[in-house]
Write a protein that holds these residues in place. Structure first.
Motif, PDB file in Angstrom:
ATOM      1  N   SER A  21      -3.632  63.480  69.252  1.00 53.35           N
ATOM      2  CA  SER A  21      -3.491  63.715  68.022  1.00 53.35           C
ATOM      3  C   SER A  21      -2.979  62.318  67.458  1.00 53.35           C
ATOM      4  N   CYS A  22      -3.269  62.109  66.209  1.00 59.74           N
ATOM      5  CA  CYS A  22      -2.763  60.972  65.773  1.00 59.74           C
ATOM      6  C   CYS A  22      -2.493  61.225  63.991  1.00 59.74           C
ATOM      7  N   ALA A  23      -1.233  60.817  63.770  1.00 58.42           N
ATOM      8  CA  ALA A  23      -0.955  60.995  62.365  1.00 58.42           C
ATOM      9  C   ALA A  23      -0.550  59.663  61.688  1.00 58.42           C
ATOM     10  N   ALA A  24      -1.237  59.317  60.695  1.00 53.59           N
ATOM     11  CA  ALA A  24      -0.934  58.155  59.926  1.00 53.59           C
ATOM     12  C   ALA A  24      -0.286  58.303  58.678  1.00 53.59           C
ATOM     13  N   SER A  25       0.920  57.497  58.369  1.00 52.08           N
ATOM     14  CA  SER A  25       1.596  57.424  57.196  1.00 52.08           C
ATOM     15  C   SER A  25       1.779  56.160  56.595  1.00 52.08           C
ATOM     16  N   GLY A  26       1.962  56.420  55.371  1.00 49.15           N
ATOM     17  CA  GLY A  26       2.306  55.074  54.627  1.00 49.15           C
ATOM     18  C   GLY A  26       1.210  54.703  53.480  1.00 49.15           C
ATOM     19  N   ARG A  27       0.307  55.671  53.494  1.00 50.68           N
ATOM     20  CA  ARG A  27      -0.861  55.264  52.606  1.00 50.68           C
ATOM     21  C   ARG A  27      -1.232  56.587  51.760  1.00 50.68           C
ATOM     22  N   ALA A  28      -0.259  57.150  50.914  1.00 48.67           N
ATOM     23  CA  ALA A  28      -0.141  58.351  50.291  1.00 48.67           C
ATOM     24  C   ALA A  28      -1.351  58.408  49.280  1.00 48.67           C
ATOM     25  N   GLY A  29      -2.079  59.318  49.244  1.00 46.12           N
ATOM     26  CA  GLY A  29      -3.156  59.392  48.330  1.00 46.12           C
ATOM     27  C   GLY A  29      -4.566  59.056  48.922  1.00 46.12           C
ATOM     28  N   VAL A  30      -4.519  58.186  50.053  1.00 47.23           N
ATOM     29  CA  VAL A  30      -5.634  57.207  50.323  1.00 47.23           C
ATOM     30  C   VAL A  30      -5.938  58.077  51.688  1.00 47.23           C
ATOM     31  N   THR A  31      -7.461  58.461  51.790  1.00 46.60           N
ATOM     32  CA  THR A  31      -7.798  59.136  53.209  1.00 46.60           C
ATOM     33  C   THR A  31      -8.569  57.933  53.810  1.00 46.60           C
ATOM     34  N   MET A  32      -8.523  57.615  54.918  1.00 48.65           N
ATOM     35  CA  MET A  32      -8.883  56.589  55.772  1.00 48.65           C
ATOM     36  C   MET A  32      -9.953  56.944  56.577  1.00 48.65           C
ATOM     37  N   ARG A  33     -10.699  56.019  57.038  1.00 50.58           N
ATOM     38  CA  ARG A  33     -11.784  56.263  58.023  1.00 50.58           C
ATOM     39  C   ARG A  33     -10.952  56.073  59.328  1.00 50.58           C
ATOM     40  N   MET A  34     -10.893  57.030  60.462  1.00 46.60           N
ATOM     41  CA  MET A  34     -10.202  57.006  61.617  1.00 46.60           C
ATOM     42  C   MET A  34     -10.986  56.933  62.887  1.00 46.60           C
ATOM     43  N   ALA A  35     -10.406  56.518  63.916  1.00 51.19           N
ATOM     44  CA  ALA A  35     -11.046  56.514  65.202  1.00 51.19           C
ATOM     45  C   ALA A  35     -10.150  56.206  66.465  1.00 51.19           C
ATOM     46  N   TRP A  36     -10.818  56.628  67.708  1.00 48.23           N
ATOM     47  CA  TRP A  36     -10.137  56.446  68.742  1.00 48.23           C
ATOM     48  C   TRP A  36     -10.827  55.422  69.522  1.00 48.23           C
ATOM     49  N   PHE A  37     -10.146  54.432  70.182  1.00 44.97           N
ATOM     50  CA  PHE A  37     -10.341  53.612  71.207  1.00 44.97           C
ATOM     51  C   PHE A  37      -9.963  53.687  72.542  1.00 44.97           C
ATOM     52  N   ARG A  38     -10.142  53.073  73.632  1.00 40.30           N
ATOM     53  CA  ARG A  38      -9.392  53.062  74.708  1.00 40.30           C
ATOM     54  C   ARG A  38      -9.530  52.064  75.443  1.00 40.30           C
ATOM     55  N   GLN A  39      -8.522  51.579  76.375  1.00 40.16           N
ATOM     56  CA  GLN A  39      -8.457  50.477  77.201  1.00 40.16           C
ATOM     57  C   GLN A  39      -7.672  50.538  78.513  1.00 40.16           C
ATOM     58  N   ASP A  40      -8.377  50.149  79.601  1.00 37.03           N
ATOM     59  CA  ASP A  40      -7.691  50.036  80.805  1.00 37.03           C
ATOM     60  C   ASP A  40      -7.467  48.671  81.379  1.00 37.03           C
ATOM     61  N   LEU A  41      -6.738  48.530  82.473  1.00 39.90           N
ATOM     62  CA  LEU A  41      -6.458  47.288  82.770  1.00 39.90           C
ATOM     63  C   LEU A  41      -7.494  46.520  83.138  1.00 39.90           C
ATOM     64  N   THR A  42      -8.659  46.856  83.167  1.00 37.92           N
ATOM     65  CA  THR A  42      -9.875  46.057  83.484  1.00 37.92           C
ATOM     66  C   THR A  42     -10.846  45.735  82.565  1.00 37.92           C
ATOM     67  N   LYS A  43     -10.980  46.277  81.504  1.00 37.21           N
ATOM     68  CA  LYS A  43     -11.758  46.119  80.268  1.00 37.21           C
ATOM     69  C   LYS A  43     -11.177  45.563  79.251  1.00 37.21           C
TER      70      LYS A  43
END
Length: 126
Positions: A21-43
């Protein structure tokens, strides 16, 4: 200032499921594009999934298609990543990202997102 907080990571066995889950705050009234990224130690940080501000369109990396599902709460900057049939190669820190606008014309580049969370760790063992 926009603040993103992820949750839901953990240690699971291959084949299990998790929901991030991810919750974004600080942009009241604005709906943003959202995404998931990932990273491990080698990439470098890699794209996992993205969802448009309306929630009508989703985009996925080939490596997760058919196993992961991104969704969001209507009209809110809250996004989920349902991960099924997890594999050891899914082990990484998962980061939530958000932006009001893209910058490169794609959905999968890190430069398309202005705000980032601190990450939540997912470890999958076989």
């Amino acid at each position: 200032q926009v603040h993103l907080v992820e949750s839901g990571g953990g240690l699971v066995q291959a084949g299990d499921s998790l929901r991030l889950s991810c919750a974004a705050s600080g942009r009241a009234g604005v709906t943003m594009r959202m995404a998931w990224f990932r990273q491990d130690l080698t990439k470098a940080r890699e794209f996992v999934a993205a969802i448009t501000w309306s929630g009508d369109n989703m985009y996925y990396a080939d490596s997760v298609k058919g196993r992961f599902t991104i969704s969001r709460e209507n009209g809110k900057n809250i996004v989920y990543l349902r991960m099924n049939n997890l594999k050891p190669e899914d082990t990484a820190d998962y980061y939530c990202a958000a932006s009001e606008f893209g910058h490169s014309g794609t959905w999968s580049s890190t430069i398309d997102y202005d705000y980032w969370g601190q990450g939540t760790q997912v470890t999958v063992y076989s």
